[in-house]
Design a protein around this motif. Sequence first.
Motif: not given
Length: 301
Positions: A149, A278-279
């Motif tokens: 990731g 998701r940042q």
Amino acid sequence: MYDIIIIGAGPAGLTAAIYARRASKSVLVLEASAYGGQIINTPDIENYPVAAHISGFDFATKVYNQAVELGAEFKFEKATGIEDGGEVKTVRTPRGEYSAKAVIIATGSENRKLGAENEDKLVGRGVSYCATCDGAFFRNKDVAVVGGGNTALEDALYLSDIAKTVYLIHRRGSFRGDAATAEKLKEKDNVRFVFNSVVKKLNADARLRSVEVENKQGETSELEVSGLFVAVGRIPETENFEALAETDSSGYFASGENCKTKTPGIFAAGDARAKEVRQLVTATADGAVAATEAIKYITNR
Ligand code: NAP
């Protein structure tokens, strides 16, 4: 009695504190460890509007200072549960109880472990979950990063400027993380990709000496490394709050974009909430939404 208690001082919780204070609500932020959440592990933020090239730690410090200057109160205590008394919610910590009209849970997530043999024993003796915290200990040494990731890719890139060799071990043949970062890694002479492979066992004397890696064909090989950086994702920190804020099958708070949970007056924001992206920017956006909804709830109840 506070207007709003915010559990967690990561980007979501800190942003919620800013929004709540700007609406003149009294705010207590409870944080189990240090402010900033997982963003403090990012060496260089490039994708947050305006703030190109700022470290995660500097970013978090600026947001924390902004919340403090606006009058948010902070206590560094771990929230261990919430009691819903309707108009009054009580948040427990090992040191006491705090009451509020509304609660925002922004607890984020914790490191997922590999589950490899000897992993736990070697934490701090070669095994790390934070490249920016511990990378400097491995100058000119051989290290490995596990994961595919953005965290793993960014960790490998960061470490490639410090370590002699960086092995990037991923269980599949393609990365989940951004192609742009993967391209930068390909240009690094000291980065070696180890695809379709998992870490089975860590070998050590006093400290980590090597890792045993198994590929899809079942063949094992040994990589001599003195550092192993585990970046295989995170686990949402929801377990103390599941009775009041329902979770999905992956354990994330099952709140929609309005951050509401099944309990009126309790909201979920940030990485612990179920979401597609998701940042940093979505965490801060959640903080704004959750605070706005909490303010509406207090006004209309
Ligand atoms: P992630 O995106 O969930 O990736 C986890 C990686 O670890 C995946 O490649 C996964 O493999 C692998 N993995 C999971 N369990 C494993 C196991 N037991 N053994 C071996 N490999 C395993 O987690 P992340 O990289 O920490 O990122 C979390 C979120 O933060 C993401 O949304 C990411 O985009 C974001 N993030 C953003 C930035 C930025 O904006 N600059 C920086 C860092 C992170 P599979 O691919 O096979 O599932």
